[in-house]
Design a protein around this motif. Structure first.
Motif, PDB file in Angstrom:
ATOM      1  N   ALA A 199      13.626  -1.006 -13.462  1.00 47.31           N
ATOM      2  CA  ALA A 199      13.673  -0.467 -14.825  1.00 47.31           C
ATOM      3  C   ALA A 199      15.097  -0.098 -15.207  1.00 47.31           C
ATOM      4  N   GLN A 200      15.817   0.487 -14.276  1.00 46.61           N
ATOM      5  CA  GLN A 200      17.185   0.944 -14.557  1.00 46.61           C
ATOM      6  C   GLN A 200      18.212  -0.182 -14.447  1.00 46.61           C
ATOM      7  N   ARG A 201      17.937  -1.165 -13.576  1.00 44.65           N
ATOM      8  CA  ARG A 201      18.865  -2.289 -13.401  1.00 44.65           C
ATOM      9  C   ARG A 201      18.071  -3.591 -13.420  1.00 44.65           C
ATOM     10  N   PRO A 202      17.675  -4.034 -14.615  1.00 39.86           N
ATOM     11  CA  PRO A 202      16.879  -5.269 -14.708  1.00 39.86           C
ATOM     12  C   PRO A 202      17.626  -6.457 -14.114  1.00 39.86           C
ATOM     13  N   LEU A 203      16.869  -7.331 -13.464  1.00 38.64           N
ATOM     14  CA  LEU A 203      17.464  -8.537 -12.904  1.00 38.64           C
ATOM     15  C   LEU A 203      17.715  -9.561 -14.006  1.00 38.64           C
ATOM     16  N   PRO A 204      18.834 -10.282 -13.931  1.00 43.12           N
ATOM     17  CA  PRO A 204      19.096 -11.313 -14.946  1.00 43.12           C
ATOM     18  C   PRO A 204      18.259 -12.557 -14.693  1.00 43.12           C
ATOM     19  N   ARG A 205      18.033 -13.329 -15.716  1.00 45.77           N
ATOM     20  CA  ARG A 205      17.419 -14.639 -15.540  1.00 45.77           C
ATOM     21  C   ARG A 205      18.400 -15.514 -14.782  1.00 45.77           C
ATOM     22  N   ASP A 206      17.890 -16.408 -13.954  1.00 46.87           N
ATOM     23  CA  ASP A 206      18.743 -17.102 -13.003  1.00 46.87           C
ATOM     24  C   ASP A 206      18.280 -18.545 -12.856  1.00 46.87           C
ATOM     25  N   GLU A 207      19.196 -19.496 -13.098  1.00 46.09           N
ATOM     26  CA  GLU A 207      18.849 -20.905 -12.981  1.00 46.09           C
ATOM     27  C   GLU A 207      18.499 -21.299 -11.547  1.00 46.09           C
ATOM     28  N   SER A 208      19.042 -20.580 -10.565  1.00 45.10           N
ATOM     29  CA  SER A 208      18.718 -20.915  -9.175  1.00 45.10           C
ATOM     30  C   SER A 208      17.237 -20.695  -8.878  1.00 45.10           C
ATOM     31  N   HIS A 251       0.802  -1.219   0.000  1.00 44.93           N
ATOM     32  CA  HIS A 251       0.000   0.000   0.000  1.00 44.93           C
ATOM     33  C   HIS A 251       0.840   1.276   0.000  1.00 44.93           C
ATOM     34  N   ASP A 252       2.154   1.133  -0.047  1.00 41.07           N
ATOM     35  CA  ASP A 252       3.055   2.284   0.027  1.00 41.07           C
ATOM     36  C   ASP A 252       3.470   2.685  -1.392  1.00 41.07           C
ATOM     37  N   ALA A 253       2.884   3.765  -1.903  1.00 41.98           N
ATOM     38  CA  ALA A 253       3.156   4.180  -3.281  1.00 41.98           C
ATOM     39  C   ALA A 253       4.627   4.526  -3.480  1.00 41.98           C
ATOM     40  N   ASP A 254       5.243   5.196  -2.515  1.00 40.22           N
ATOM     41  CA  ASP A 254       6.651   5.576  -2.651  1.00 40.22           C
ATOM     42  C   ASP A 254       7.547   4.344  -2.732  1.00 40.22           C
ATOM     43  N   ASP A 255       7.257   3.356  -1.891  1.00 36.94           N
ATOM     44  CA  ASP A 255       8.072   2.140  -1.903  1.00 36.94           C
ATOM     45  C   ASP A 255       7.901   1.377  -3.210  1.00 36.94           C
ATOM     46  N   LEU A 256       6.673   1.317  -3.703  1.00 35.78           N
ATOM     47  CA  LEU A 256       6.423   0.629  -4.969  1.00 35.78           C
ATOM     48  C   LEU A 256       7.120   1.343  -6.117  1.00 35.78           C
ATOM     49  N   ARG A 257       7.029   2.674  -6.177  1.00 38.03           N
ATOM     50  CA  ARG A 257       7.688   3.408  -7.269  1.00 38.03           C
ATOM     51  C   ARG A 257       9.203   3.242  -7.194  1.00 38.03           C
ATOM     52  N   ARG A 258       9.744   3.225  -5.977  1.00 36.83           N
ATOM     53  CA  ARG A 258      11.180   2.980  -5.834  1.00 36.83           C
ATOM     54  C   ARG A 258      11.571   1.655  -6.479  1.00 36.83           C
ATOM     55  N   CYS A 259      10.786   0.626  -6.180  1.00 35.72           N
ATOM     56  CA  CYS A 259      11.078  -0.702  -6.722  1.00 35.72           C
ATOM     57  C   CYS A 259      10.925  -0.724  -8.243  1.00 35.72           C
ATOM     58  N   LEU A 260       9.874  -0.084  -8.749  1.00 35.57           N
ATOM     59  CA  LEU A 260       9.651  -0.017 -10.197  1.00 35.57           C
ATOM     60  C   LEU A 260      10.827   0.648 -10.904  1.00 35.57           C
ATOM     61  N   LEU A 261      11.277   1.772 -10.393  1.00 32.85           N
ATOM     62  CA  LEU A 261      12.357   2.515 -11.043  1.00 32.85           C
ATOM     63  C   LEU A 261      13.678   1.768 -10.933  1.00 32.85           C
TER      64      LEU A 261
END
Length: 366
Positions: free
Chosen positions: A331-340, A318-328
């Motif tokens: 977006a700037q540092r996409p996570l790699p696909r990971d076999e683990s 429910h925290d818009a600031d926390d969600l936008r932080r995670c979104l940005l």
């Protein structure tokens, strides 16, 4: 052991989350030695289900099996007698409720698959407030009866198990965890779905308010306005589930009525799966995405705390600031696909599911 299985969810909606778990349970029971499976369901008179399930003699419309009066007729007027006639040793109700009303045969045991309790704790999708209140009251009675009547209550997560104990303290000693089965991904890569951007994020499920999708899409729009690196968003669901102002945003894509293969392709090619729900009893799309090595980002709380690795990005639902932080950040540092991630998802594969089911059945048979 003769096991009776409430097959109604699979008859009505085999591709739904509950329907798929009923089918998974069906296959696990069929694979057991010294176990005979008897399906119990309702269907129209000309429906193919009547060839493989024990059904009442009357016709039942598929779109009405969840109506209280239809359930009552099946669970009180048909099921007790049918279970005795079929000499069922164990009957498993599969949709949060549905154990028979009436006298139980001697030595017959009963188990309840209790996926979640959001029918009682959340505001669910109904066409009117009056209907919502009526269903909450009726569902409350039905669930309480089944929890009280069951010899064992099987929940898909620790979260659902603890919620069951909280709401029904009398059931504390009979609640067990049976994690959902999630089929492993296919080894062959799926072709990339057409007409999609080079980068896209994915979210699956929009109908219930607890999916939190309007909040998520609003903040995705705000993040996209702040950074051109925020990818397009693909939603699996129906646009009518969102406010009209959010249905046709630039970069927003809708998909519905997908086959298993089409959904698997979306998982495989997504840059990230987002699960913003503030209430989940399990979180099936999360495990499905992880099975393809696709990173997930998810809200904190409920069963979502259990179904993804600790390193998966999380945000307050429910925290818009926390969600936008995670979104940005993603977006700037996409996570790699990971076999683990695939290894993590394997804990919900058929072998693990069947081993746990065997434990629970042996406990009941002791």
């Amino acid at each position: 052991m003769r096991v009776g299985l409430d097959y109604r969810p699979a008859t009505v909606a085999p591709q739904s989350g509950i329907g798929r778990q009923v089918c998974a349970l069906e296959q696990a029971l069929l694979a057991r030695n010294a176990t005979t499976l008897v399906r119990f369901s309702e269907a129209p008179l000309d429906h193919a289900q009547r060839q493989s399930a024990c059904c009442p003699e009357w016709a039942s419309p598929l779109d009405g099996l969840q109506r209280p009066q239809v359930r009552l007729r099946f669970e009180a007027g048909f099921l007790p007698r049918a279970l005795r006639e079929q000499r069922v040793d164990l009957y498993i109700a599969t949709a949060n409720m549905g154990l028979p009303l009436g006298r139980k045969a001697r030595n017959q045991r009963q188990a309840l698959l209790l996926h979640d309790l959001f029918q009682l704790t959340e505001h669910n999708h109904h066409r009117s407030r009056l209907k919502a209140l009526a269903y909450r009251f009726i569902d409350g009675l039905s669930i309480a009866w089944s929890v009280w009547r069951a010899n064992r209550v099987w929940c898909p997560s620790l979260f659902s198990a603890e919620e069951t104990k909280r709401l029904f303290p009398f059931a504390r000693n009979k609640v067990r965890v049976l994690p959902n089965l999630v089929e492993p991904c296919t080894s062959e890569p799926a072709p990339r779905p057409g007409s999609l951007p080079a980068r896209y994020w994915l979210a699956v499920g929009t109908r219930e308010p607890r999916k939190n999708m309007a909040h998520f899409v609003s903040n995705w729009r705000a993040a996209r306005a702040a950074s051109s690196e925020v990818p397009d968003l693909l939603l699996v669901g129906h646009c009518e589930d969102l406010p009209e102002t959010l249905r046709t945003l630039p970069g927003l894509h809708w998909r519905s009525g997908l086959s298993d293969a089409e959904l698997q392709a979306l998982y495989q090619h997504a840059e990230c799966l987002w699960q913003p729900s503030y209430a989940e009893g399990f979180g099936l799309p999360v495990v499905e995405a992880l099975g393809y090595g696709t990173p997930v980002a998810l809200a904190r709380g409920s069963a979502l705390d259990e179904v993804a690795p600790s390193q998966s990005p999380r945000f307050a639902p429910h925290d818009a600031d926390d969600l936008r932080r995670c979104l940005l950040e993603l977006a700037q540092r996409p996570l790699p696909r990971d076999e683990s991630l695939r290894e993590w998802a394997a804990r919900y594969a058929p072998a693990a599911y069947r081993a746990r089911l065997d434990e629970l059945l042996r406990e009941l048979d002791a």
